[in-house]
Design a protein around this motif. Structure first.
Motif, PDB file in Angstrom:
ATOM      1  N   SER A  91       0.816  -1.211   0.000  1.00 19.26           N
ATOM      2  CA  SER A  91       0.000   0.000   0.000  1.00 19.26           C
ATOM      3  C   SER A  91       0.849   1.261   0.000  1.00 19.26           C
ATOM      4  O   SER A  91       2.034   1.247   0.345  1.00 19.26           O
ATOM      5  N   GLY A  92       0.193   2.358  -0.397  1.00 24.95           N
ATOM      6  CA  GLY A  92       0.816   3.676  -0.481  1.00 24.95           C
ATOM      7  C   GLY A  92       0.090   4.469  -1.544  1.00 24.95           C
ATOM      8  O   GLY A  92      -1.008   4.116  -1.971  1.00 24.95           O
ATOM      9  N   THR A  93       0.712   5.551  -2.007  1.00 24.23           N
ATOM     10  CA  THR A  93       0.188   6.233  -3.188  1.00 24.23           C
ATOM     11  C   THR A  93       0.550   5.379  -4.386  1.00 24.23           C
ATOM     12  O   THR A  93       1.731   5.234  -4.719  1.00 24.23           O
ATOM     13  N   VAL A  94      -0.446   4.793  -5.017  1.00 20.97           N
ATOM     14  CA  VAL A  94      -0.211   3.828  -6.084  1.00 20.97           C
ATOM     15  C   VAL A  94      -0.209   4.538  -7.439  1.00 20.97           C
ATOM     16  O   VAL A  94      -1.219   5.124  -7.839  1.00 20.97           O
ATOM     17  N   VAL A  95       0.928   4.490  -8.114  1.00 21.06           N
ATOM     18  CA  VAL A  95       1.024   4.976  -9.498  1.00 21.06           C
ATOM     19  C   VAL A  95       0.842   3.747 -10.378  1.00 21.06           C
ATOM     20  O   VAL A  95       1.795   3.003 -10.634  1.00 21.06           O
ATOM     21  N   ALA A  96      -0.380   3.514 -10.805  1.00 13.98           N
ATOM     22  CA  ALA A  96      -0.677   2.292 -11.544  1.00 13.98           C
ATOM     23  C   ALA A  96      -0.108   2.330 -12.960  1.00 13.98           C
ATOM     24  O   ALA A  96       0.331   1.302 -13.492  1.00 13.98           O
ATOM     25  N   ASP A  97      -0.122   3.492 -13.574  1.00 10.22           N
ATOM     26  CA  ASP A  97       0.464   3.709 -14.894  1.00 10.22           C
ATOM     27  C   ASP A  97       0.660   5.212 -15.060  1.00 10.22           C
ATOM     28  O   ASP A  97       0.459   5.982 -14.107  1.00 10.22           O
ATOM     29  N   ALA A  98       1.021   5.643 -16.227  1.00 11.06           N
ATOM     30  CA  ALA A  98       1.355   7.052 -16.435  1.00 11.06           C
ATOM     31  C   ALA A  98       0.171   7.984 -16.230  1.00 11.06           C
ATOM     32  O   ALA A  98       0.355   9.182 -15.985  1.00 11.06           O
ATOM     33  N   GLU A  99      -1.045   7.456 -16.310  1.00 12.35           N
ATOM     34  CA  GLU A  99      -2.238   8.298 -16.208  1.00 12.35           C
ATOM     35  C   GLU A  99      -3.085   8.022 -14.976  1.00 12.35           C
ATOM     36  O   GLU A  99      -4.057   8.736 -14.741  1.00 12.35           O
ATOM     37  N   THR A 100      -2.740   7.007 -14.199  1.00 14.80           N
ATOM     38  CA  THR A 100      -3.623   6.570 -13.114  1.00 14.80           C
ATOM     39  C   THR A 100      -2.887   6.521 -11.787  1.00 14.80           C
ATOM     40  O   THR A 100      -1.926   5.758 -11.637  1.00 14.80           O
ATOM     41  N   THR A 101      -3.340   7.329 -10.830  1.00 12.47           N
ATOM     42  CA  THR A 101      -2.777   7.335  -9.486  1.00 12.47           C
ATOM     43  C   THR A 101      -3.906   7.138  -8.478  1.00 12.47           C
ATOM     44  O   THR A 101      -4.978   7.729  -8.617  1.00 12.47           O
ATOM     45  N   VAL A 102      -3.662   6.307  -7.480  1.00  9.11           N
ATOM     46  CA  VAL A 102      -4.651   6.049  -6.432  1.00  9.11           C
ATOM     47  C   VAL A 102      -4.057   6.482  -5.095  1.00  9.11           C
ATOM     48  O   VAL A 102      -3.111   5.867  -4.595  1.00  9.11           O
ATOM     49  N   GLU A 103      -4.570   7.571  -4.538  1.00  5.14           N
ATOM     50  CA  GLU A 103      -4.126   7.999  -3.213  1.00  5.14           C
ATOM     51  C   GLU A 103      -4.626   6.998  -2.164  1.00  5.14           C
ATOM     52  O   GLU A 103      -5.736   6.473  -2.275  1.00  5.14           O
ATOM     53  N   ASP A 104      -3.790   6.749  -1.150  1.00  8.28           N
ATOM     54  CA  ASP A 104      -4.136   5.765  -0.120  1.00  8.28           C
ATOM     55  C   ASP A 104      -4.610   4.469  -0.786  1.00  8.28           C
ATOM     56  O   ASP A 104      -5.640   3.903  -0.445  1.00  8.28           O
ATOM     57  N   GLY A 105      -3.788   4.027  -1.740  1.00  7.78           N
ATOM     58  CA  GLY A 105      -4.149   2.858  -2.527  1.00  7.78           C
ATOM     59  C   GLY A 105      -3.396   1.614  -2.099  1.00  7.78           C
ATOM     60  O   GLY A 105      -2.625   1.613  -1.138  1.00  7.78           O
ATOM     61  N   ALA A 106      -3.634   0.538  -2.840  1.00 11.92           N
ATOM     62  CA  ALA A 106      -2.978  -0.732  -2.546  1.00 11.92           C
ATOM     63  C   ALA A 106      -2.964  -1.610  -3.783  1.00 11.92           C
ATOM     64  O   ALA A 106      -3.849  -1.529  -4.643  1.00 11.92           O
ATOM     65  N   VAL A 107      -1.942  -2.434  -3.853  1.00 10.30           N
ATOM     66  CA  VAL A 107      -1.831  -3.486  -4.852  1.00 10.30           C
ATOM     67  C   VAL A 107      -1.810  -4.807  -4.101  1.00 10.30           C
ATOM     68  O   VAL A 107      -1.042  -4.976  -3.155  1.00 10.30           O
ATOM     69  N   VAL A 108      -2.666  -5.734  -4.512  1.00 17.32           N
ATOM     70  CA  VAL A 108      -2.712  -7.056  -3.881  1.00 17.32           C
ATOM     71  C   VAL A 108      -2.160  -8.063  -4.874  1.00 17.32           C
ATOM     72  O   VAL A 108      -2.595  -8.120  -6.031  1.00 17.32           O
ATOM     73  N   THR A 109      -1.196  -8.863  -4.421  1.00 14.30           N
ATOM     74  CA  THR A 109      -0.619  -9.892  -5.274  1.00 14.30           C
ATOM     75  C   THR A 109      -1.100 -11.264  -4.830  1.00 14.30           C
ATOM     76  O   THR A 109      -1.322 -11.518  -3.641  1.00 14.30           O
ATOM     77  N   ASP A 110      -1.265 -12.136  -5.803  1.00 14.61           N
ATOM     78  CA  ASP A 110      -1.668 -13.515  -5.547  1.00 14.61           C
ATOM     79  C   ASP A 110      -0.806 -14.400  -6.434  1.00 14.61           C
ATOM     80  O   ASP A 110      -0.991 -14.421  -7.648  1.00 14.61           O
ATOM     81  N   GLY A 111       0.152 -15.103  -5.846  1.00 10.94           N
ATOM     82  CA  GLY A 111       1.110 -15.836  -6.652  1.00 10.94           C
ATOM     83  C   GLY A 111       1.950 -14.872  -7.451  1.00 10.94           C
ATOM     84  O   GLY A 111       2.474 -13.897  -6.912  1.00 10.94           O
ATOM     85  N   ASP A 112       2.043 -15.114  -8.760  1.00  9.93           N
ATOM     86  CA  ASP A 112       2.877 -14.243  -9.588  1.00  9.93           C
ATOM     87  C   ASP A 112       2.088 -13.146 -10.285  1.00  9.93           C
ATOM     88  O   ASP A 112       2.627 -12.437 -11.129  1.00  9.93           O
TER      89      ASP A 112
END
Length: 433
Positions: free
Chosen positions: A4-25
């Motif tokens: 979690s953190g400020t998630v810069v998903a790509d050049a156009e998409t930012t999620v404040e107080d965001g998160a990335v969840v991983t499952d396996g690879d």
């Protein structure tokens, strides 16, 4: 894992107080942190100031790390022929393995999760083993040189192609697809027509194998190729079959209108290496013209002897600033475009799919950065910060395919102190006059 953190998903998409969840690879979720915690209450949690996709080094020379700083203040062909190629020729298998490991360590510690790596003529298998061991994602290739090369590097074209095929059979698709192959002629100056045509035949014979070489980096190089073949560099590569969506050409600084049209028409990938081009005084690549034509342009550091680092953040900054001063236009190559070059476009140039962005179903290649420094305060725009203010040493966490390979200064698979000690010893031995 929830990162979690400020998630810069790509050049156009930012999620404040965001998160990335991983499952396996793979990435299972990208969105608000609160939703991630609710949906995945049992997942391990890690928190960083900025979370971003792993960056792509779409043209690097890992095995040249032992030559960092040996050839400063020299133009390209002198730099290559008098310094870098003799170093490569003198390197044995253990030195090559150590150099590649050191290069991949620097990449991973700087947020680079994927490389397109231009190796050397000899001992390429050692670099493949280093890539497997360190956990980096990479497309690598043994270098081919069958014309006007120094002792220890020139080889018969057929033997070089046979060795390339042996490496393809052993390593292409290794580590569950994390490692792939690119047939890798050095450049048209050091390869005969038979060798270059053989490169195309070899790549065509193996599904998913790409081609990676240099082109039109320097005016002297272009003149040399034209004198030998009667055609300019990219025109000649096109003539012998080395253009197309499976081909990545590093540099492409000195191209004319016809060559740029060829690159666009054939969907050939280009890699911009601004720091190297500046240090070697090669020139300024026409990146915006390529982008306007629809050419995919990735970003690369080139090699430590001509950079002198593999820090991708430095390269992003240099790319934007160089374009602005060259065009006398403050809007040239904005941060979002450069970040795209270092991520999604770089992934295309390196020949990998589902990397270069944080999206559900993409590979779990994730980096976490700290902004706990005066240089990083304040952060008004996370993408601008990553391009213009961040440094590689801001990276605290690197995950490749769901595996944490670098965390808080420590590497999961290698003893950093032992590698740097061996690298220093080999470098001293190889450069001792």
């Amino acid at each position: 894992m929830i990162v979690s953190g400020t998630v810069v998903a790509d050049a156009e998409t930012t999620v404040e107080d965001g998160a990335v969840v991983t499952d396996g690879d793979e990435i299972a979720f990208v969105g608000r942190r609160s939703e991630a915690v609710d949906r995945y209450p049992d997942h391990e949690r890690r928190s960083f100031d900025i979370v971003a996709p792993g960056l792509i080094g779409s043209h690097v020379h890992s095995v040249q790390t032992l030559g960092r700083g040996i050839a400063d203040d020299a133009p390209l062909l002198e730099w290559l022929e008098e310094h870098v190629l003799p170093l490569e020729a003198a390197m044995g298998p253990e030195a090559t393995r150590t150099a590649a490991t050191l290069g991949y360590m620097e990449c991973l510690a700087s947020g680079v999760t994927t490389v397109l790596d231009h190796l050397s003529v000899n001992h390429a298998a050692e670099a493949f083993e280093a890539a497997v061991e360190t956990g980096i994602r990479g497309r690598l290739g043994k270098v081919l040189m069958d014309y006007d090369a120094p002792d220890g590097l020139q080889e018969d074209a057929e033997e070089g192609l046979r060795e390339s095929e042996r490496l393809i059979e052993e390593y292409h698709g290794a580590a569950d697809g994390r490692i792939r192959y690119a047939v890798t002629p050095r450049f048209a100056v050091s390869c005969t027509e038979a060798c270059l045509r053989g490169v195309r035949e070899l790549a065509d014979a193996h599904d998913g194998v790409g081609i990676h070489t240099h082109a039109s980096e320097n005016r002297d190089e272009v003149a040399t190729v034209e004198e030998r073949t009667g055609e300019r560099n990219v025109e000649w590569l096109h003539e012998v079959g080395l253009t197309g969506p499976d081909v990545t050409l590093a540099h492409c600084v000195w191209t004319d209108e016809r060559e740029r049209a060829i690159l666009a028409e054939t969907d050939t990938r280009v890699v911009h290496c601004p720091s190297s081009n500046m240090k070697l005084a090669s020139g300024v690549a026409p990146v915006e013209d390529y982008l306007d034509r629809g050419v995919t342009v990735g970003l690369g550091n080139d090699g430590p002897p001509c950079n002198n680092t593999l820090d991708p953040f430095t390269e992003m900054r240099q790319a934007s600033l160089l374009a602005k001063v060259d065009d006398r236009d403050a809007t040239a190559l904005p941060a979002s475009t450069v970040f795209e070059m270092a991520t999604a476009a770089g992934a295309t140039a390196a020949g990998f799919e589902r990397v270069g962005a944080l999206r559900e179903g993409y590979r779990a290649d994730v980096i976490g950065l700290s902004t706990d420094s005066p240089r990083a305060t304040p952060v008004h725009d996370p993408v601008s910060h990553l391009v213009f203010a961040a440094h590689g040493d801001d990276v605290r966490f690197t995950m490749v395919g769901g595996d944490v390979v670098y965390d808080g200064g420590a590497f999961a698979a290698v003893d950093a102190d032992a590698v740097t000690s061996r690298a220093s010893a080999f470098a001293a031995e190889l450069t001792d006059d």
